[in-house]
Design an enzyme around this catalytic site. Sequence first.
Site, short mmCIF file in Angstrom:
data_model
loop_
_atom_site.label_atom_id
_atom_site.label_comp_id
_atom_site.label_asym_id
_atom_site.label_seq_id
_atom_site.Cartn_x
_atom_site.Cartn_y
_atom_site.Cartn_z
N GLU A 1 1.07 -1.04 -0.02
CA GLU A 1 -0.18 0.00 -0.43
C GLU A 1 0.72 1.52 0.14
O GLU A 1 0.29 2.40 -1.27
CB GLU A 1 -1.09 0.56 0.97
CG GLU A 1 -1.90 1.06 1.20
CD GLU A 1 -3.01 1.14 2.74
OE1 GLU A 1 -3.42 2.20 2.63
OE2 GLU A 1 -2.19 0.51 3.58
N ASP B 1 -0.85 10.69 3.78
CA ASP B 1 -2.05 10.74 4.89
C ASP B 1 -2.53 11.99 4.89
O ASP B 1 -4.15 11.70 5.19
CB ASP B 1 -1.96 9.89 6.03
CG ASP B 1 -1.62 8.65 5.65
OD1 ASP B 1 -1.56 8.06 4.90
OD2 ASP B 1 -1.59 7.97 7.08
N HIS C 1 -27.96 -9.72 -36.51
CA HIS C 1 -27.10 -9.10 -36.81
C HIS C 1 -26.38 -8.42 -37.96
O HIS C 1 -26.64 -7.24 -37.77
CB HIS C 1 -25.46 -9.32 -35.53
CG HIS C 1 -25.32 -9.13 -34.36
ND1 HIS C 1 -26.56 -9.95 -33.80
CD2 HIS C 1 -24.58 -8.30 -32.86
CE1 HIS C 1 -26.16 -9.94 -32.11
NE2 HIS C 1 -24.93 -8.72 -31.87
#
Length: 427
Positions: free
Chosen positions: A319, A353, A412
């Site tokens: 992290e 942070d 299609h």
Amino acid sequence: MKQMQLTSDISIRRTVAEDNAEQLASVKEIIRNVRMNGDAALLEYTEKWDGVKLETIRVGPDEMKEAVDRFEPQLLQDLSEAAGNIRDYHENQKQQGYKNIKDDGSYVAQRVTAIGSAGLYVPGGTAAYPSSVLMNVIPAQVAGVGRIVLISPPGKDGKLSDGVLAAAHILGIEEVYKAGGAQAIAALAYGTESIQAVDKITGPGNVFVALAKREVFGDVAIDMIAGPSEITVIADDTAFADEVAADLLSQAEHDPMATAVLLTTSQQLADAVSLEVERQLETLPRQAIAGKAIRDYGMIYIGKTMDDLIDAANELAPEHLEIMAADAEALSEKIQNAGAIFIGRYSSEPIGDYFAGTNHVLPTNSTARFSSALSVYDFVKRTSVVYYSEQAWQQNEAKIARLARLEGLEGHARAVESRAWKKENGR
């Protein structure tokens, strides 16, 4: 901290309680109850688990004002400045659509539009996180999300923390609710009498929050399944042991399952950091939490070369990754897998942070191998647009029909060819 020689099988991957049948069953029951009983279920769970009996789950304007008035002016100013830094950083992530126009007048395009609504979960419990309010709300605002909702568990006094409400006030968020855990996620996903359901849920939480987000995914979007916090520090003999130890503990104090890893080429630094961690733990207020994290998930790996450390860091895909070494910036260019990278002695992880402006909602559990920090990109959707002119249709109709029939999809092919008869007959 435990030490060992670096090997190629380094790993910190852990599950997010997938195998805990009891917790998962509890989460499913909570979601079912909230879907059936709405506000009554939220009030029931708040009294049962948060220990407070509420009359209403919405934070009123008077409660918001009282919290802001109580909040320390200097801290309010600090939060406002941090919000400015975060907004500046995320403004650079705004994207414009595009249109590719061809000579025949046809075009293909992409439109970038904000999602309609977002529910942002802010953890409570052992700590209050006004920074999480900033990190979740600001990219949503920059993206242009029309409705932003905050939800967070109340304290024993039946209120949200002054810091959380002050952060909401700074950002102009007025729709704030008091509920936590899996029940809060269920309310955001499916709605109650008081809370209108949202399109996307973001924000970290405990294991029950993580499991609930996984359960509601598909009915709503989510940001990620966040696990316990992680930090890895790459350091050589130029690093200071007390600073490395402090940075490792900054994440260990989050959660008893947090991971703190040092990768170093220096046995001397490894020994010094081990001693420093123990010394600093003695006076850390969250000693019990950080100490358990260090004992269970703290590790120092000693490698022979810096390239060995880089390889290990890319394998861990942590992290947070700090590089405290000579030529730290050059080394950072070799990192492929990390939620966020902090370069050099003065770039301690808590700067990210709170204040630098980058987002601290980051991928954990090695998912940085394929995912990214929360950002403006999480709050927009990209819609493809096709306009085919008559000329373009005439030039390509037969080719498209052949490709459709190659796949056995006659319908299609006929859809494209259906214009041909009308064209041949002047219609």
